[in-house]
Design a protein around this motif. Structure first.
Motif, mmCIF file in Angstrom:
data_model
loop_
_atom_site.group_PDB
_atom_site.id
_atom_site.type_symbol
_atom_site.label_atom_id
_atom_site.label_comp_id
_atom_site.label_asym_id
_atom_site.label_seq_id
_atom_site.Cartn_x
_atom_site.Cartn_y
_atom_site.Cartn_z
ATOM 1 N N ILE A 7 0.876 -1.185 0.000
ATOM 2 C CA ILE A 7 0.000 0.000 0.000
ATOM 3 C C ILE A 7 0.907 1.226 0.000
ATOM 4 C CG2 ILE A 7 -1.952 1.169 1.113
ATOM 5 C CD1 ILE A 7 -2.667 -1.692 0.729
ATOM 6 N N GLY A 8 0.814 2.052 -1.049
ATOM 7 C CA GLY A 8 1.649 3.243 -1.152
ATOM 8 C C GLY A 8 2.729 3.062 -2.205
ATOM 9 N N ALA A 9 2.640 3.871 -3.275
ATOM 10 C CA ALA A 9 3.689 3.856 -4.310
ATOM 11 C C ALA A 9 4.451 5.171 -4.239
ATOM 12 C CB ALA A 9 3.071 3.674 -5.688
ATOM 13 N N GLY A 10 4.707 5.611 -2.982
ATOM 14 C CA GLY A 10 5.517 6.821 -2.784
ATOM 15 C C GLY A 10 6.982 6.431 -2.920
ATOM 16 N N LEU A 11 7.843 7.145 -2.210
ATOM 17 C CA LEU A 11 9.279 6.898 -2.354
ATOM 18 C C LEU A 11 9.640 5.504 -1.852
ATOM 19 C CD1 LEU A 11 10.487 10.413 -1.152
ATOM 20 C CD2 LEU A 11 10.111 9.620 -3.483
ATOM 21 N N LYS A 32 -3.204 6.010 -3.512
ATOM 22 C CA LYS A 32 -4.412 6.844 -3.611
ATOM 23 C C LYS A 32 -4.298 7.914 -4.700
ATOM 24 C CE LYS A 32 -3.273 10.162 0.035
ATOM 25 N NZ LYS A 32 -3.629 10.705 1.340
ATOM 26 N N ARG A 33 -3.066 8.248 -5.066
ATOM 27 C CA ARG A 33 -2.894 9.329 -6.045
ATOM 28 C C ARG A 33 -2.968 8.790 -7.473
ATOM 29 N NH1 ARG A 33 2.745 11.676 -4.716
ATOM 30 N NH2 ARG A 33 3.135 9.470 -4.875
ATOM 31 N N PRO A 34 -3.129 9.714 -8.442
ATOM 32 C CA PRO A 34 -3.053 9.284 -9.841
ATOM 33 C C PRO A 34 -1.624 8.858 -10.176
ATOM 34 C CG PRO A 34 -3.891 11.547 -9.662
ATOM 35 C CD PRO A 34 -3.449 11.142 -8.307
ATOM 36 N N SER A 163 -0.429 7.004 7.801
ATOM 37 C CA SER A 163 -0.816 5.670 7.334
ATOM 38 C C SER A 163 -2.226 5.231 7.750
ATOM 39 C CB SER A 163 0.206 4.665 7.892
ATOM 40 O OG SER A 163 -0.250 3.362 7.719
ATOM 41 N N ALA A 164 -3.015 4.893 6.740
ATOM 42 C CA ALA A 164 -4.369 4.383 7.009
ATOM 43 C C ALA A 164 -4.300 2.978 7.612
ATOM 44 C CB ALA A 164 -5.170 4.359 5.705
ATOM 45 N N VAL A 165 -3.283 2.215 7.197
ATOM 46 C CA VAL A 165 -3.138 0.851 7.724
ATOM 47 C C VAL A 165 -2.789 0.911 9.214
ATOM 48 C CG1 VAL A 165 -1.784 -1.275 7.570
ATOM 49 C CG2 VAL A 165 -2.422 -0.058 5.483
ATOM 50 N N VAL A 310 10.786 14.226 12.248
ATOM 51 C CA VAL A 310 10.844 15.621 11.790
ATOM 52 C C VAL A 310 12.015 15.738 10.800
ATOM 53 C CG1 VAL A 310 9.732 16.569 13.837
ATOM 54 C CG2 VAL A 310 12.222 16.377 13.804
ATOM 55 N N PRO A 311 11.943 16.684 9.842
ATOM 56 C CA PRO A 311 12.870 16.583 8.688
ATOM 57 C C PRO A 311 14.257 17.183 8.891
ATOM 58 C CG PRO A 311 11.308 18.360 8.348
ATOM 59 C CD PRO A 311 10.941 17.735 9.660
ATOM 60 N N PHE A 312 14.653 17.502 10.121
ATOM 61 C CA PHE A 312 15.846 18.341 10.284
ATOM 62 C C PHE A 312 17.178 17.624 10.103
ATOM 63 C CE2 PHE A 312 12.300 20.246 12.565
ATOM 64 C CZ PHE A 312 12.168 21.371 11.777
ATOM 65 N N GLN A 315 16.735 12.836 6.823
ATOM 66 C CA GLN A 315 16.982 11.393 6.797
ATOM 67 C C GLN A 315 15.724 10.542 6.611
ATOM 68 O OE1 GLN A 315 19.861 9.347 6.963
ATOM 69 N NE2 GLN A 315 20.712 11.288 6.305
ATOM 70 N N GLY A 316 14.527 11.128 6.644
ATOM 71 C CA GLY A 316 13.307 10.314 6.605
ATOM 72 C C GLY A 316 13.275 9.378 5.404
ATOM 73 N N MET A 317 13.466 9.929 4.221
ATOM 74 C CA MET A 317 13.469 9.109 3.003
ATOM 75 C C MET A 317 14.678 8.177 3.004
ATOM 76 S SD MET A 317 14.268 10.495 -0.821
ATOM 77 C CE MET A 317 15.628 11.465 -0.209
HETATM 78 P P1 FAD Z 1 5.451 9.075 1.392
HETATM 79 O O1 FAD Z 1 6.546 9.651 0.601
HETATM 80 O O2 FAD Z 1 4.564 10.006 2.163
HETATM 81 O O3 FAD Z 1 4.586 8.153 0.431
HETATM 82 C C1 FAD Z 1 3.391 7.569 0.858
HETATM 83 C C2 FAD Z 1 2.630 7.110 -0.347
HETATM 84 O O4 FAD Z 1 1.450 6.451 0.085
HETATM 85 C C3 FAD Z 1 2.171 8.267 -1.243
HETATM 86 O O5 FAD Z 1 2.381 7.948 -2.586
HETATM 87 C C4 FAD Z 1 0.696 8.407 -0.922
HETATM 88 O O6 FAD Z 1 -0.058 8.869 -2.036
HETATM 89 C C5 FAD Z 1 0.325 6.992 -0.589
HETATM 90 N N1 FAD Z 1 -0.795 6.903 0.347
HETATM 91 C C6 FAD Z 1 -1.004 7.609 1.475
HETATM 92 N N2 FAD Z 1 -2.133 7.225 2.081
HETATM 93 C C7 FAD Z 1 -2.658 6.257 1.299
HETATM 94 C C8 FAD Z 1 -3.833 5.479 1.387
HETATM 95 N N3 FAD Z 1 -4.703 5.632 2.395
HETATM 96 N N4 FAD Z 1 -4.074 4.569 0.413
HETATM 97 C C9 FAD Z 1 -3.206 4.389 -0.628
HETATM 98 N N5 FAD Z 1 -2.083 5.129 -0.760
HETATM 99 C C10 FAD Z 1 -1.810 6.034 0.196
HETATM 100 N N6 FAD Z 1 13.702 12.973 3.970
HETATM 101 C C11 FAD Z 1 14.988 12.903 3.557
HETATM 102 O O7 FAD Z 1 15.567 11.797 3.508
HETATM 103 N N7 FAD Z 1 15.673 14.024 3.187
HETATM 104 C C12 FAD Z 1 15.105 15.266 3.252
HETATM 105 O O8 FAD Z 1 15.748 16.260 2.927
HETATM 106 C C13 FAD Z 1 13.751 15.369 3.695
HETATM 107 N N8 FAD Z 1 13.152 16.586 3.778
HETATM 108 C C14 FAD Z 1 11.851 16.661 4.162
HETATM 109 C C15 FAD Z 1 11.242 17.916 4.251
HETATM 110 C C16 FAD Z 1 9.935 18.030 4.673
HETATM 111 C C17 FAD Z 1 9.301 19.387 4.765
HETATM 112 C C18 FAD Z 1 9.200 16.864 5.022
HETATM 113 C C19 FAD Z 1 7.786 16.965 5.496
HETATM 114 C C20 FAD Z 1 9.793 15.611 4.950
HETATM 115 C C21 FAD Z 1 11.123 15.500 4.522
HETATM 116 N N9 FAD Z 1 11.761 14.246 4.440
HETATM 117 C C22 FAD Z 1 13.075 14.173 4.045
HETATM 118 C C23 FAD Z 1 11.062 13.015 4.822
HETATM 119 C C24 FAD Z 1 10.546 12.272 3.580
HETATM 120 O O9 FAD Z 1 9.687 13.099 2.858
HETATM 121 C C25 FAD Z 1 9.810 11.031 4.036
HETATM 122 O O10 FAD Z 1 10.559 10.328 4.974
HETATM 123 C C26 FAD Z 1 9.535 10.117 2.847
HETATM 124 O O11 FAD Z 1 8.701 10.764 1.911
HETATM 125 C C27 FAD Z 1 8.870 8.823 3.328
HETATM 126 O O12 FAD Z 1 8.529 8.038 2.239
HETATM 127 P P2 FAD Z 1 7.245 7.085 2.302
HETATM 128 O O13 FAD Z 1 7.186 6.422 0.994
HETATM 129 O O14 FAD Z 1 7.319 6.279 3.546
HETATM 130 O O15 FAD Z 1 6.017 8.065 2.492
#
Ligand code: FAD
Length: 459
Positions: A7-11, A32-34, A163-165, A310-312, A315-317
């Motif tokens: 669930i989730g095709a984000g990063l 959930k996104r296009p 996360s909805a899950v 928090v993003p400071f 490292q989150g991604m």
């Molecule tokens: P996300 O990137 O949030 O992806 C989640 C995916 O799940 C999305 O595609 C979304 O559409 C999908 N989704 C959500 N809910 C549902 C649902 N109910 N059903 C189906 N799909 C769903 N990290 C770094 O490493 N370096 C940085 O410099 C950095 N800077 C940042 C700055 C800011 C202001 C913020 C807020 C965060 C920053 N981060 C940074 C953190 C980073 O953005 C996250 O850690 C990273 O995006 C996490 O990836 P993810 O795939 O877990 O979540």
């Protein structure tokens, strides 16, 4: 071929799906996104992220370095914009080491493109997960065609910080999820390119305007612009004068704040009031903790859904990508034994992410206050000296987090020890004058630091 649901095709979901497909599983990914590959990356003002060693390692393992390098800009250090307009450059590492500024939208697009190439991966966009029934393993979705329920055996939740899950299983008492909001929120602003399309300030740097509880940062984009982020307290009960609440709908207040705190940014951001968006609500920040991260051998949280920080520390991604490497190694070692894979991931990886949560909160203080503080800068000079005179003995915490894959918990342990040692060094009377002028003092201090390290190693 065993079926897996992501669930989730984000990063993180994209990187994870690519790893799982390479392991030979049949992967279905829902978001959930296009589809970002059809609708294009987010245009115009786009969040950019700092990509560092841990993130690159996963990208390398998947053979994607070249395509990601093509969309990223190296930032070799911090450019600190002092209140008096002076700019000090502080390198992050050696000449060849850098953080990389990359657009979130473009990165996600490339990763989804990669996922879609996998023969054993199916992507379902416009599918919003609305809940998960852990008794039946049924996942509910809202889709453009209406509601849909599917049953799945192995579910990876990469659906981000909200996360909805996680929400669904917390409501059922399976997960213990805690959210700790930060006093500060943020807004994204734009520093447009110069008339010649070039960057108006140093391109290869992460720019910081540190002003205590108020802070502005900027990361470079390819089109000559910078995405800038302003961090302010939400409310006025924090010690800083400027906060989102008092600036709401208040163009004059915003002008006053920029004149007071960020006057050298006004010239490069002529439309700063419009860019700030006085009527737009700021975004919130906070830390998500969850325990455990798995439900039996059925559901596993990964990336921000397990540990939004928090993003400071930027490292989150990077941490989420490292989650995927960690999980992939567990799959290699225990193939088919999902119970061991899920429970080991939850138990062994979690202390590292708890450490990162803590480090990220600490780095907020370092970024907004310390990088412009003379005593802190002297401390960093002393650390650099010891490190270069005695290679391998002293590696700075920021370096460990950003340029190595030392586990975050180990990095924090080393950082805590270094802080204790440096606190004692910095309490020496007139340390600044003596360090600059007396070789004997430098040598004594260096010995003191090395002895303290030795003592702690023997304990
Ligand atoms: P996300 O990137 O949030 O992806 C989640 C995916 O799940 C999305 O595609 C979304 O559409 C999908 N989704 C959500 N809910 C549902 C649902 N109910 N059903 C189906 N799909 C769903 N990290 C770094 O490493 N370096 C940085 O410099 C950095 N800077 C940042 C700055 C800011 C202001 C913020 C807020 C965060 C920053 N981060 C940074 C953190 C980073 O953005 C996250 O850690 C990273 O995006 C996490 O990836 P993810 O795939 O877990 O979540």
């Amino acid at each position: 071929m065993e079926k897996i649901t992501v669930i989730g095709a984000g990063l993180v979901g994209s990187i994870l799906s690519a790893y799982l497909a390479r392991q030979g599983y049949e992967v279905s990914v829902f978001d959930k996104r296009p589809d970002p590959t059809l609708h294009g990356a987010l245009g115009g003002r786009s969040i950019n992220l700092a990509l560092s060693y841990r993130g690159w390692k996963a990208i390398d393992e998947l053979g994607l370095r070249k395509s990601i390098e093509d969309i990223s800009i190296p930032m070799k250090g911090r450019s600190i914009h002092q209140l008096n307009g002076q700019i000090d450059f502080q390198p992050y590492g050696t000449e060849n080491e850098a953080l990389y500024s990359v657009s979130r939208g473009m990165l996600n697009k490339i990763l989804v493109e990669e996922v879609k190439k996998g023969e054993n991966i199916k992507c379902y966009f416009n599918h919003e997960c609305t809940g998960l029934d852990y008794r039946t393993n049924e996942i509910s979705f809202n889709t453009l065609e209406g509601n849909l329920t599917i049953a799945a055996n192995r579910i990876f939740a990469a659906d981000g910080a909200n996360s909805a899950v996680r929400e669904s299983l917390s409501k059922d008492g399976i997960f213990n999820a805690v959210y700790e909001p930060l006093s500060h929120g943020y807004k994204e602003l734009l520093i447009p390119a110069g008339n010649n399309g070039k960057h108006k300030i140093e391109k290869n740097a992460l720019h910081i305007w540190p002003r205590g509880g108020n802070m502005l940062i900027a990361l470079p984009n390819f089109d000559g612009s910078f995405t800038s982020t302003i961090f302010l307290p939400h409310e006025g009960d924090y010690e800083e004068e400027y906060n989102f609440s008092s600036l709401e709908n208040n163009g004059i207040g915003i002008i006053g704040m920029f004149q007071d705190l960020f006057s050298d940014a006004i010239g490069i951001m002529p439309d700063f009031v419009k860019s700030y968006g006085p009527n737009e609500k700021e975004s919130t920040l906070g830390t998500h903790y969850c325990n455990p991260w798995n439900f039996e051998d059925k559901v596993l949280l990964i990336g921000d859904s397990a540990h939004g920080v928090v993003p400071f520390y930027g490292q989150g991604m990077n941490a989420g990508f490292q989650d995927c490497i960690y999980l992939n190694n567990l799959i290699n070692n225990h193939k088919g034994d999902w119970k061991t894979i899920f429970s080991t991931f939850s138990e062994k990886r979690k202390p590292d992410l708890d450490a990162l949560a803590n480090l990220s909160l600490y780095n907020f203080i370092e970024m907004r206050d310390k990088v412009s503080d003379n005593k802190f800068l002297l401390q960093k000079d002393i650390e650099r000296y010891v490190s270069s005179e005695h290679p391998g003995k002293w590696t700075d915490l920021h370096y460990l987090v950003t340029f190595t894959d030392v586990p975050y918990s180990k990095a924090k342990e080393i950082g805590d020890l270094q802080s204790r040692i440096m606190e004692s060094v910095m309490s020496e009377p007139d340390v600044d004058v003596k360090w600059k002028n007396w070789a004997g003092f430098r040598s004594n201090i260096t010995k003191k630091i090395l002895n303290s390290l030795e003592d702690s190693n023997q304990k």
